[in-house]
Design an enzyme around this catalytic site. Sequence first.
Site, PDB file in Angstrom:
ATOM      1  N   THR A  75      13.768  56.250  22.727  1.00 52.23           N
ATOM      2  CA  THR A  75      12.645  56.010  21.735  1.00 52.23           C
ATOM      3  C   THR A  75      11.419  55.972  22.636  1.00 52.23           C
ATOM      4  O   THR A  75      10.491  56.394  22.263  1.00 52.23           O
ATOM      5  CB  THR A  75      12.718  54.685  20.857  1.00 52.23           C
ATOM      6  OG1 THR A  75      14.025  54.803  20.247  1.00 52.23           O
ATOM      7  CG2 THR A  75      11.638  54.508  20.174  1.00 52.23           C
ATOM      8  N   ALA A 158      11.616  49.350  12.979  1.00 51.90           N
ATOM      9  CA  ALA A 158      12.917  49.135  12.323  1.00 51.90           C
ATOM     10  C   ALA A 158      13.960  48.069  13.025  1.00 51.90           C
ATOM     11  O   ALA A 158      14.580  47.256  12.571  1.00 51.90           O
ATOM     12  CB  ALA A 158      13.777  50.682  12.667  1.00 51.90           C
ATOM     13  N   THR A 233      13.739  42.372  24.914  1.00 57.11           N
ATOM     14  CA  THR A 233      14.710  43.528  24.850  1.00 57.11           C
ATOM     15  C   THR A 233      14.043  44.840  24.511  1.00 57.11           C
ATOM     16  O   THR A 233      14.565  45.905  24.280  1.00 57.11           O
ATOM     17  CB  THR A 233      15.692  43.376  23.766  1.00 57.11           C
ATOM     18  OG1 THR A 233      15.169  43.123  22.655  1.00 57.11           O
ATOM     19  CG2 THR A 233      16.518  42.113  24.254  1.00 57.11           C
ATOM     20  N   ALA A 234      12.688  44.900  24.862  1.00 52.24           N
ATOM     21  CA  ALA A 234      12.002  46.134  24.661  1.00 52.24           C
ATOM     22  C   ALA A 234      11.455  46.664  25.898  1.00 52.24           C
ATOM     23  O   ALA A 234      12.323  47.482  26.513  1.00 52.24           O
ATOM     24  CB  ALA A 234      10.663  45.542  24.054  1.00 52.24           C
ATOM     25  N   ARG A 235      10.296  46.267  26.472  1.00 54.63           N
ATOM     26  CA  ARG A 235      10.040  47.030  27.891  1.00 54.63           C
ATOM     27  C   ARG A 235       9.584  45.860  28.783  1.00 54.63           C
ATOM     28  O   ARG A 235       8.818  44.906  28.521  1.00 54.63           O
ATOM     29  CB  ARG A 235       8.919  47.845  27.648  1.00 54.63           C
ATOM     30  CG  ARG A 235       9.227  49.311  26.988  1.00 54.63           C
ATOM     31  CD  ARG A 235      10.102  50.180  27.950  1.00 54.63           C
ATOM     32  NE  ARG A 235      10.563  51.402  27.445  1.00 54.63           N
ATOM     33  CZ  ARG A 235      11.540  51.750  26.814  1.00 54.63           C
ATOM     34  NH1 ARG A 235      12.416  50.739  26.537  1.00 54.63           N
ATOM     35  NH2 ARG A 235      11.969  52.820  26.418  1.00 54.63           N
ATOM     36  N   ASP A 259      16.161  41.587  28.965  1.00 50.67           N
ATOM     37  CA  ASP A 259      17.142  42.748  29.223  1.00 50.67           C
ATOM     38  C   ASP A 259      16.342  43.796  29.846  1.00 50.67           C
ATOM     39  O   ASP A 259      16.930  44.805  30.082  1.00 50.67           O
ATOM     40  CB  ASP A 259      17.617  43.172  28.002  1.00 50.67           C
ATOM     41  CG  ASP A 259      18.576  44.168  28.034  1.00 50.67           C
ATOM     42  OD1 ASP A 259      19.646  43.946  28.763  1.00 50.67           O
ATOM     43  OD2 ASP A 259      18.351  45.513  27.447  1.00 50.67           O
ATOM     44  N   GLU A 264      12.955  49.090  37.105  1.00 51.36           N
ATOM     45  CA  GLU A 264      14.044  49.009  37.053  1.00 51.36           C
ATOM     46  C   GLU A 264      14.731  50.168  37.789  1.00 51.36           C
ATOM     47  O   GLU A 264      14.315  51.402  37.767  1.00 51.36           O
ATOM     48  CB  GLU A 264      14.449  49.332  35.416  1.00 51.36           C
ATOM     49  CG  GLU A 264      14.093  48.123  34.791  1.00 51.36           C
ATOM     50  CD  GLU A 264      14.075  48.410  33.272  1.00 51.36           C
ATOM     51  OE1 GLU A 264      14.121  47.453  32.413  1.00 51.36           O
ATOM     52  OE2 GLU A 264      14.494  49.472  32.724  1.00 51.36           O
ATOM     53  N   HIS A 286      19.233  45.947  31.136  1.00 55.04           N
ATOM     54  CA  HIS A 286      18.894  47.014  30.168  1.00 55.04           C
ATOM     55  C   HIS A 286      19.926  47.543  29.650  1.00 55.04           C
ATOM     56  O   HIS A 286      20.091  48.861  29.137  1.00 55.04           O
ATOM     57  CB  HIS A 286      17.910  47.971  30.942  1.00 55.04           C
ATOM     58  CG  HIS A 286      16.959  48.595  30.134  1.00 55.04           C
ATOM     59  ND1 HIS A 286      15.848  49.139  30.477  1.00 55.04           N
ATOM     60  CD2 HIS A 286      16.933  49.085  28.649  1.00 55.04           C
ATOM     61  CE1 HIS A 286      15.138  49.585  29.542  1.00 55.04           C
ATOM     62  NE2 HIS A 286      15.928  49.686  28.177  1.00 55.04           N
ATOM     63  N   ALA A 288      20.757  46.451  25.963  1.00 52.47           N
ATOM     64  CA  ALA A 288      20.799  45.908  24.719  1.00 52.47           C
ATOM     65  C   ALA A 288      20.805  47.062  24.033  1.00 52.47           C
ATOM     66  O   ALA A 288      21.460  47.060  22.717  1.00 52.47           O
ATOM     67  CB  ALA A 288      19.505  45.344  24.414  1.00 52.47           C
ATOM     68  N   TRP A 289      20.628  48.374  24.342  1.00 52.87           N
ATOM     69  CA  TRP A 289      20.486  49.690  23.415  1.00 52.87           C
ATOM     70  C   TRP A 289      21.877  50.205  23.583  1.00 52.87           C
ATOM     71  O   TRP A 289      22.400  51.126  22.893  1.00 52.87           O
ATOM     72  CB  TRP A 289      19.591  50.515  23.932  1.00 52.87           C
ATOM     73  CG  TRP A 289      19.876  51.008  25.570  1.00 52.87           C
ATOM     74  CD1 TRP A 289      19.857  50.402  26.484  1.00 52.87           C
ATOM     75  CD2 TRP A 289      20.326  52.288  25.634  1.00 52.87           C
ATOM     76  NE1 TRP A 289      20.162  51.143  27.753  1.00 52.87           N
ATOM     77  CE2 TRP A 289      20.283  52.136  27.372  1.00 52.87           C
ATOM     78  CE3 TRP A 289      20.677  53.593  25.084  1.00 52.87           C
ATOM     79  CZ2 TRP A 289      20.670  53.499  27.813  1.00 52.87           C
ATOM     80  CZ3 TRP A 289      21.176  54.704  25.774  1.00 52.87           C
ATOM     81  CH2 TRP A 289      21.169  54.532  27.228  1.00 52.87           C
TER      82      TRP A 289
END
Length: 321
Positions: A75, A158, A233-235, A259, A264, A286, A288-289
């Site tokens: 995303t 979302a 848990t985003a960036r 996360d 990274e 990283h 979570a996705w």
Amino acid sequence: MIHTLVFLDRATLKDTVKLPPLSFKHNWECYESTPPEKVLSRLSEATIAVVNKVKLTREILVELPNLRFISVAATGTDNIDLNACKELGIAVSNIRDYAINTVPEHTFSLILALRRNLRGYHLDVARGEWQRADQFCFFNHPINDLSGQTLGIVGSGAIGQAVADLAVSFGMNVIFSEKKGAHQVRSSYTAFDDMLRCADVISLHCPLLPETRNLFADEEFDKMTRQPIVINTARGGLIDEAALVNALKTGKIAAAGMDVAETEPPKPDNPLLCLMEFPNFILTPHIAWASQQAMQTLADQLVVNIEAFVSGQPRNLVIVD
């Protein structure tokens, strides 16, 4: 026309995730990973680039006259110079709404583990504390319910909405933060500073943009009067990592679940790594996705985006005139 597609970092998707076959004539080149010095040569003949986290800078893009489309296997698009793409006529599509189960579930795994001090108690048992206890249990760390507490969410897309739904099922009060520095507060939103002051848990679900980099720094942590749990848990770049470490060590926040990291994988001197033995800190790599179901949905949508571009009806465009 026979398209040449180059996937620069296929290893960012599990081997168990399958890319559906493409319906048009094409050549596929897949690389498990691509170091910066090889990006240009590997894309030299590509008409379509597929990337997850590989950086596509202006300096690279101007040297790729054949490139017409970038299909992002994620995303977030902060690894791509979108201004350069717009100037060069390169379309960019991303993946949307594929992680609406996996990221919220991971977010709440962190929230629950930290609110109930699971890591702290696990470490205590590992050190023999329970074995030496005088009764059937002991109370070395505070344990609190989520019901009745306030969750502040930064990012109302979302994933943020899905996190809110889970929070409501736990009996939490949910508030969505207005943008930092906004002159007006939209209906059903809470001013950013007010959210910092009244939230018991704060969870970030917004993109990394120039205006959101270091969204949380020393000044913001100073305003967190309820000593909240902070979840990201985003960036990684959304939070000043040194400021987070200071906030945790000084008790400005009760706990933190991360996360993501600004770089990274994190370098050995990353300030977050000094917290690894803290009972009120959890760092995951990283992931979570990364449920199997979410990754397959991503792969399916990735191919749909490519097919749509080739058919002349592009979808999920990031650059809009």
